[in-house]
Design a protein around this motif. Structure first.
Motif, mmCIF file in Angstrom:
data_model
loop_
_atom_site.group_PDB
_atom_site.id
_atom_site.type_symbol
_atom_site.label_atom_id
_atom_site.label_comp_id
_atom_site.label_asym_id
_atom_site.label_seq_id
_atom_site.Cartn_x
_atom_site.Cartn_y
_atom_site.Cartn_z
ATOM 1 N N ARG A 1 0.840 -1.181 0.000
ATOM 2 C CA ARG A 1 0.000 0.000 0.000
ATOM 3 C C ARG A 1 0.880 1.237 0.000
ATOM 4 N NH1 ARG A 1 -5.351 -0.334 -0.935
ATOM 5 N NH2 ARG A 1 -5.788 1.323 0.561
ATOM 6 N N LEU A 2 0.547 2.194 -0.835
ATOM 7 C CA LEU A 2 1.291 3.436 -0.915
ATOM 8 C C LEU A 2 0.292 4.581 -1.005
ATOM 9 C CD1 LEU A 2 4.079 4.793 -1.181
ATOM 10 C CD2 LEU A 2 3.840 4.596 -3.662
ATOM 11 N N GLU A 3 0.331 5.443 -0.001
ATOM 12 C CA GLU A 3 -0.581 6.584 0.067
ATOM 13 C C GLU A 3 -2.031 6.142 -0.065
ATOM 14 O OE1 GLU A 3 0.756 9.295 -2.912
ATOM 15 O OE2 GLU A 3 2.560 9.877 -1.785
ATOM 16 N N GLY A 4 -2.369 5.039 0.624
ATOM 17 C CA GLY A 4 -3.740 4.551 0.653
ATOM 18 C C GLY A 4 -4.183 3.773 -0.561
ATOM 19 N N ARG A 5 -3.275 3.495 -1.493
ATOM 20 C CA ARG A 5 -3.649 2.762 -2.704
ATOM 21 C C ARG A 5 -2.778 1.516 -2.851
ATOM 22 N NH1 ARG A 5 -3.279 6.938 -7.544
ATOM 23 N NH2 ARG A 5 -4.115 5.101 -8.646
ATOM 24 N N ASN A 6 -3.333 0.483 -3.514
ATOM 25 C CA ASN A 6 -2.534 -0.695 -3.821
ATOM 26 C C ASN A 6 -1.440 -0.309 -4.811
ATOM 27 O OD1 ASN A 6 -4.056 -2.448 -2.221
ATOM 28 N ND2 ASN A 6 -5.521 -2.846 -3.867
ATOM 29 N N ALA A 7 -0.249 -0.835 -4.583
ATOM 30 C CA ALA A 7 0.881 -0.520 -5.452
ATOM 31 C C ALA A 7 1.710 -1.770 -5.677
ATOM 32 C CB ALA A 7 1.749 0.587 -4.842
ATOM 33 N N ALA A 8 2.370 -1.835 -6.832
ATOM 34 C CA ALA A 8 3.226 -2.976 -7.159
ATOM 35 C C ALA A 8 4.347 -2.498 -8.068
ATOM 36 C CB ALA A 8 2.421 -4.080 -7.845
ATOM 37 N N VAL A 9 5.465 -3.222 -8.013
ATOM 38 C CA VAL A 9 6.595 -2.936 -8.884
ATOM 39 C C VAL A 9 6.644 -4.033 -9.943
ATOM 40 C CG1 VAL A 9 9.092 -2.665 -9.060
ATOM 41 C CG2 VAL A 9 7.872 -1.788 -7.047
ATOM 42 N N TYR A 10 6.478 -3.655 -11.196
ATOM 43 C CA TYR A 10 6.513 -4.599 -12.303
ATOM 44 C C TYR A 10 7.812 -4.406 -13.098
ATOM 45 C CZ TYR A 10 1.514 -5.111 -11.335
ATOM 46 O OH TYR A 10 0.312 -5.346 -10.729
ATOM 47 N N THR A 11 8.038 -5.310 -14.039
ATOM 48 C CA THR A 11 9.129 -5.108 -14.973
ATOM 49 C C THR A 11 8.956 -3.751 -15.655
ATOM 50 O OG1 THR A 11 9.316 -7.474 -15.382
ATOM 51 C CG2 THR A 11 10.244 -6.007 -17.042
ATOM 52 N N SER A 12 10.033 -2.987 -15.758
ATOM 53 C CA SER A 12 9.930 -1.648 -16.335
ATOM 54 C C SER A 12 11.084 -1.396 -17.292
ATOM 55 C CB SER A 12 9.926 -0.584 -15.231
ATOM 56 O OG SER A 12 11.073 -0.704 -14.413
ATOM 57 N N LEU A 13 10.814 -0.590 -18.296
ATOM 58 C CA LEU A 13 11.834 -0.221 -19.267
ATOM 59 C C LEU A 13 12.781 0.812 -18.667
ATOM 60 C CD1 LEU A 13 9.850 0.129 -22.618
ATOM 61 C CD2 LEU A 13 11.658 -1.523 -22.118
ATOM 62 N N VAL A 14 14.052 0.691 -19.005
ATOM 63 C CA VAL A 14 15.071 1.637 -18.577
ATOM 64 C C VAL A 14 15.768 2.163 -19.826
ATOM 65 C CG1 VAL A 14 17.172 1.979 -17.241
ATOM 66 C CG2 VAL A 14 15.417 0.400 -16.404
ATOM 67 N N GLU A 15 15.725 3.448 -20.001
ATOM 68 C CA GLU A 15 16.413 4.045 -21.136
ATOM 69 C C GLU A 15 17.897 4.217 -20.793
ATOM 70 O OE1 GLU A 15 15.197 4.470 -23.995
ATOM 71 O OE2 GLU A 15 13.060 4.131 -23.534
ATOM 72 N N PRO A 16 18.794 3.890 -21.720
ATOM 73 C CA PRO A 16 20.232 4.052 -21.445
ATOM 74 C C PRO A 16 20.598 5.454 -20.981
ATOM 75 C CG PRO A 16 19.903 2.795 -23.457
ATOM 76 C CD PRO A 16 18.543 3.284 -23.046
ATOM 77 N N ALA A 17 19.838 6.460 -21.449
ATOM 78 C CA ALA A 17 20.142 7.836 -21.060
ATOM 79 C C ALA A 17 19.919 8.078 -19.567
ATOM 80 C CB ALA A 17 19.290 8.805 -21.876
ATOM 81 N N ASP A 18 19.131 7.200 -18.924
ATOM 82 C CA ASP A 18 18.866 7.365 -17.489
ATOM 83 C C ASP A 18 19.970 6.778 -16.616
ATOM 84 O OD1 ASP A 18 16.442 8.588 -18.084
ATOM 85 O OD2 ASP A 18 15.362 6.680 -18.101
ATOM 86 N N LEU A 19 20.969 6.172 -17.245
ATOM 87 C CA LEU A 19 22.056 5.529 -16.499
ATOM 88 C C LEU A 19 23.357 6.306 -16.685
ATOM 89 C CD1 LEU A 19 21.270 1.835 -17.490
ATOM 90 C CD2 LEU A 19 20.727 2.956 -15.326
ATOM 91 N N PRO A 20 24.240 6.301 -15.665
ATOM 92 C CA PRO A 20 24.073 5.646 -14.365
ATOM 93 C C PRO A 20 23.111 6.419 -13.464
ATOM 94 C CG PRO A 20 26.128 6.859 -14.393
ATOM 95 C CD PRO A 20 25.557 6.974 -15.789
#
Length: 313
Positions: A168-187
């Motif tokens: 639960r996050l801020e009163g709502r159901n939440a989950a972490v799923y597989t997500s895309l990562v752009e190379p520009a966001d790294l490191p």
């Protein structure tokens, strides 16, 4: 049957076994020791005794098989000090859990083997050893290593948690799923906070959920019709279209090798199928749900589980 009290997947197996007039004793490990009593003695024929709730009981020596479907941990009586609770929980795990593990009968699936198989680094290595195609993968807490990996695959990455993250996050159901990562966001500095798993992005024509029970294989294509479900189909079940399919023989042989090496009679495998028709192993869940596949396709997975528990396959 060892399963949570509110588990629709376990309910399917109970209903099928009841239909076959096969006696079922269902209990959640969380009921021990408050509402589940144990009494067992070691004799020349092994452990004999009873498990008993306020409504039912079972003789340990009469147990023919055990269906292990994600039961909760033992719940200790209220009012115990933290120190006493820690000791009691360990004793329950080694005493109650150890006694069940000593029963000379088949398990679907053995708890220790299933726990080992939850480790993604292990299952990925076993999949490679078994001849399956596996995405290029890195596990790191070094932001620069993540950037170097992105450079090496020359494209987008995905991030995956090692274990399902829900809450639960801020009163709502939440989950972490597989997500895309752009190379520009790294490191990214947050990578240094813990272990992270990154894989090369696999272009998909569709995905496949392959449920294996013993030697029987049930495969269904999952065609997702939303952007987020095309990355991780678990994020949007409403977008799915399912189709029964026949996996390539070499893939079937590979999944059987995976289960044999992991010591499991059951596995829910996820594959990505590329536009060129290549099957790429993503993961195997040793206790994965299958009811949504059976309901959508009619594949007789519950019957196969009941057959295994009855010992007819």
């Amino acid at each position: 049957m060892l399963a949570g009290r509110f588990d629709p997947t376990a309910d399917l197996a109970v209903e099928e076994l009841n239909r076959r007039a096969v006696p079922v004793f269902r209990v959640d490990v969380a009921q021990f020791p408050v509402s589940l009593a144990l009494a067992a003695s070691l004799t020349g024929n092994g452990w004999r005794g009873t498990l008993r709730t306020d409504r039912r009981s079972v003789r340990l020596e009469a147990v023919r098989s055990v269906y292990f479907r994600r039961p909760k941990r033992p719940q200790m009586p209220r009012g115990m000090s933290p120190e006493a609770r820690k000791v009691a929980e360990r004793e329950a795990r080694l005493g109650f859990g150890g006694l069940l593990a000593a029963l000379p009968c088949p398990w679907l699936s053995p708890p220790g083997k299933a726990a080992d198989a939850e480790h993604k680094p292990l299952q990925l290595r076993v999949a490679v050893d078994s001849g399956l195609n596996v995405p290029r993968t890195v596990i790191t807490n070094d932001p620069n290593a993540a950037r170097d990996f992105a450079d090496s695959v020359d494209g987008r990455l995905v991030f995956k948690p090692f274990y399902p993250v829900r809450g639960r996050l801020e009163g709502r159901n939440a989950a972490v799923y597989t997500s895309l990562v752009e190379p520009a966001d790294l490191p990214h500095p947050d990578i240094a906070t813990t272990a992270h798993l990154f894989q090369e992005w696999i272009p998909k024509a569709h995905e496949v959920r392959m449920t294996v029970v013993g030697k029987r294989v049930f495969a269904a294509e999952i065609h997702a019709d939303s952007d987020r479900a095309r990355i991780d189909w678990r994020s949007d079940y409403a977008s799915h279209v399912y189709r029964v399919c026949a996996p390539p023989p070499e893939v079937v042989a590979g999944v059987h090798r995976v289960l044999e090496r992991l010591g499991l009679p059951y596995g829910a495998f996820d594959f990505a199928v590329t536009p060129d028709g290549e099957w790429v192993f993503l993961e195997v869940n040793p206790s994965g749900q299958y009811g949504f596949i059976e309901m959508a396709t009619g594949l007789p997975i519950t019957a196969a589980i009941a057959d295994y528990l009855e010992g007819t396959t």
